[in-house]
Design a protein around this motif. Structure first.
Motif, PDB file in Angstrom:
ATOM      1  N   GLY A  92      14.597  -5.965  -6.915  1.00  0.00           N
ATOM      2  CA  GLY A  92      13.875  -6.368  -5.720  1.00  0.00           C
ATOM      3  C   GLY A  92      13.459  -5.189  -4.858  1.00  0.00           C
ATOM      4  N   GLY A  93      12.188  -5.178  -4.464  1.00  0.00           N
ATOM      5  CA  GLY A  93      11.665  -4.111  -3.621  1.00  0.00           C
ATOM      6  C   GLY A  93      11.027  -2.967  -4.379  1.00  0.00           C
ATOM      7  N   GLN A  94      11.273  -2.885  -5.698  1.00  0.00           N
ATOM      8  CA  GLN A  94      10.672  -1.796  -6.465  1.00  0.00           C
ATOM      9  C   GLN A  94       9.174  -2.028  -6.640  1.00  0.00           C
ATOM     10  N   PRO A  95       8.377  -0.964  -6.516  1.00  0.00           N
ATOM     11  CA  PRO A  95       6.922  -1.116  -6.639  1.00  0.00           C
ATOM     12  C   PRO A  95       6.489  -1.340  -8.084  1.00  0.00           C
ATOM     13  N   VAL A  96       5.400  -2.048  -8.237  1.00  0.00           N
ATOM     14  CA  VAL A  96       4.787  -2.289  -9.544  1.00  0.00           C
ATOM     15  C   VAL A  96       3.303  -1.980  -9.401  1.00  0.00           C
ATOM     16  N   ARG A 147      -4.219  -6.906 -14.655  1.00  0.00           N
ATOM     17  CA  ARG A 147      -4.415  -7.727 -13.456  1.00  0.00           C
ATOM     18  C   ARG A 147      -4.141  -9.196 -13.743  1.00  0.00           C
ATOM     19  N   ALA A 148      -4.537  -9.661 -14.924  1.00  0.00           N
ATOM     20  CA  ALA A 148      -4.262 -11.049 -15.298  1.00  0.00           C
ATOM     21  C   ALA A 148      -2.756 -11.284 -15.396  1.00  0.00           C
ATOM     22  N   ALA A 149      -2.032 -10.313 -15.963  1.00  0.00           N
ATOM     23  CA  ALA A 149      -0.574 -10.431 -16.080  1.00  0.00           C
ATOM     24  C   ALA A 149       0.085 -10.430 -14.705  1.00  0.00           C
ATOM     25  N   LEU A 150      -0.375  -9.551 -13.821  1.00  0.00           N
ATOM     26  CA  LEU A 150       0.195  -9.472 -12.478  1.00  0.00           C
ATOM     27  C   LEU A 150      -0.066 -10.756 -11.690  1.00  0.00           C
ATOM     28  N   ALA A 151      -1.234 -11.350 -11.886  1.00  0.00           N
ATOM     29  CA  ALA A 151      -1.544 -12.609 -11.200  1.00  0.00           C
ATOM     30  C   ALA A 151      -0.580 -13.709 -11.637  1.00  0.00           C
ATOM     31  N   ARG A 152      -0.252 -13.757 -12.928  1.00  0.00           N
ATOM     32  CA  ARG A 152       0.700 -14.755 -13.424  1.00  0.00           C
ATOM     33  C   ARG A 152       2.096 -14.510 -12.860  1.00  0.00           C
ATOM     34  N   LEU A 153       2.514 -13.253 -12.817  1.00  0.00           N
ATOM     35  CA  LEU A 153       3.842 -12.929 -12.302  1.00  0.00           C
ATOM     36  C   LEU A 153       3.942 -13.223 -10.808  1.00  0.00           C
ATOM     37  N   GLU A 154       2.837 -13.032 -10.092  1.00  0.00           N
ATOM     38  CA  GLU A 154       2.823 -13.389  -8.670  1.00  0.00           C
ATOM     39  C   GLU A 154       2.955 -14.900  -8.510  1.00  0.00           C
ATOM     40  N   ILE A 182       6.852 -11.253  -8.370  1.00  0.00           N
ATOM     41  CA  ILE A 182       6.317 -10.106  -7.639  1.00  0.00           C
ATOM     42  C   ILE A 182       5.491 -10.630  -6.468  1.00  0.00           C
ATOM     43  N   ARG A 183       5.214  -9.743  -5.503  1.00  0.00           N
ATOM     44  CA  ARG A 183       4.361 -10.119  -4.377  1.00  0.00           C
ATOM     45  C   ARG A 183       3.512  -8.918  -3.990  1.00  0.00           C
ATOM     46  N   ARG A 184       2.415  -9.211  -3.338  1.00  0.00           N
ATOM     47  CA  ARG A 184       1.511  -8.131  -2.925  1.00  0.00           C
ATOM     48  C   ARG A 184       2.098  -7.345  -1.759  1.00  0.00           C
ATOM     49  N   ARG A 185       1.880  -6.047  -1.803  1.00  0.00           N
ATOM     50  CA  ARG A 185       2.194  -5.152  -0.697  1.00  0.00           C
ATOM     51  C   ARG A 185       0.997  -4.229  -0.535  1.00  0.00           C
ATOM     52  N   GLY A 186       0.082  -4.621   0.366  1.00  0.00           N
ATOM     53  CA  GLY A 186      -1.155  -3.869   0.500  1.00  0.00           C
ATOM     54  C   GLY A 186      -2.007  -4.037  -0.743  1.00  0.00           C
ATOM     55  N   ARG A 187      -2.332  -2.921  -1.396  1.00  0.00           N
ATOM     56  CA  ARG A 187      -3.168  -2.970  -2.594  1.00  0.00           C
ATOM     57  C   ARG A 187      -2.342  -2.936  -3.872  1.00  0.00           C
ATOM     58  N   VAL A 204       8.506  -6.014  -6.651  1.00  0.00           N
ATOM     59  CA  VAL A 204       9.363  -7.077  -7.172  1.00  0.00           C
ATOM     60  C   VAL A 204       9.983  -7.827  -5.999  1.00  0.00           C
ATOM     61  N   THR A 205       9.982  -9.150  -6.059  1.00  0.00           N
ATOM     62  CA  THR A 205      10.543  -9.943  -4.971  1.00  0.00           C
ATOM     63  C   THR A 205      12.070  -9.874  -4.983  1.00  0.00           C
TER      64      THR A 205
END
Length: 245
Positions: free
Chosen positions: A35-39, A56-63, A68-73, A77-78
């Motif tokens: 949790g908290g680690q950047p991706v 990007r497609a993989a990240l959208a599914r994981l979100e 995971i969650r967005r942090r700016g751009r 990891v949640t």
């Protein structure tokens, strides 16, 4: 090679997107990433050799999975959220016992045999990795007895969000990995067509899981933080609702 069109960009190579998704999902669920680690897109793309579009497609599914969650751009990891543990269990309590009551007779015996195989494998090998996958497989098979795809998708989503907390509680309480008696009982009752009793046992199993999981995560929060595992502070329902506004 399989491709899929995207609404705002080039087509996605499905195999590469799935590979990127599987790679990062496993890293998160096994706490290789905490949790908290950047991706970043670049990090994931370099590791699996995927294009930015596939990543990007993989990240959208994981979100969407809540991992995971967005942090700016970029993404991170949640953390494990006790509030989410409770909400996921509430959803499962509404869906999974109903799935047993609605179980389709067609192929039921074979499906119950498959569920028994899942239980037998994890009892024979109660390692953490085996346990985590067995929990997902058991509940996925159970909810699909209903033949209701909406139930199945909702249950899969809730179980995915609980995997890390379940892994931690079984790490903190190894004896719990050995107790699959309720799951065995549910299978036996379904074989005898005692669906209401099976649903009752499942409801108790889910409530006990919620209490046990939440209490251990809260109790050992500071120790988990020391090991690099982020756990959100417990919030009231009102505070959680305000966060969403």
């Amino acid at each position: 090679m399989s491709w899929s069109a995207t609404p705002h960009g080039p087509p996605v190579e499905l195999g590469k997107a799935q590979e990127a998704y599987n790679h990062l999902r496993e890293a998160i669920l096994t706490f290789e990433l905490r949790g908290g680690q950047p991706v970043s897109e670049r990090m994931l793309g370099d590791e699996v050799g995927s294009s930015r579009t596939s990543v990007r497609a993989a990240l959208a599914r994981l979100e969407a999975d809540g991992l995971i969650r967005r942090r700016g751009r970029s993404y991170e990891v949640t953390s494990i959220d006790p509030q989410e543990i409770g909400q996921a269990h509430e959803l499962l309590l509404a869906i999974e016992p109903a799935a047993l009551l609605l179980a389709q007779d067609d192929g039921l015996r074979e499906k119950l045999d498959a569920m028994q195989g899942i239980v037998d494998r994890v009892v024979a090998d109660p390692a953490l990795e085996t346990y985590s996958q067995a929990v997902l497989d058991y509940h996925s098979a159970l909810v699909r007895l209903s033949g209701n795809d909406f139930f199945a998708r909702a249950s899969d989503d809730a179980q995915t969000r609980l995997v890390r907390a379940a892994w931690l509680t079984r790490w903190l309480d190894p004896a719990a990995r050995l107790d699959w008696a309720p799951q065995n009982k549910i299978i036996k009752l379904m074989r005898r067509n005692e669906r209401k009793e099976a649903a009752k046992i499942l409801s108790k199993l889910l409530r006990d899981s919620q209490r046990h999981m939440t209490s251990l995560v809260i109790q050992y929060r500071q120790g988990l933080l020391a090991h690099g595992v982020a756990v959100d502070k417990v919030r009231s329902r009102a505070a959680a609702a305000n966060d969403g506004q």
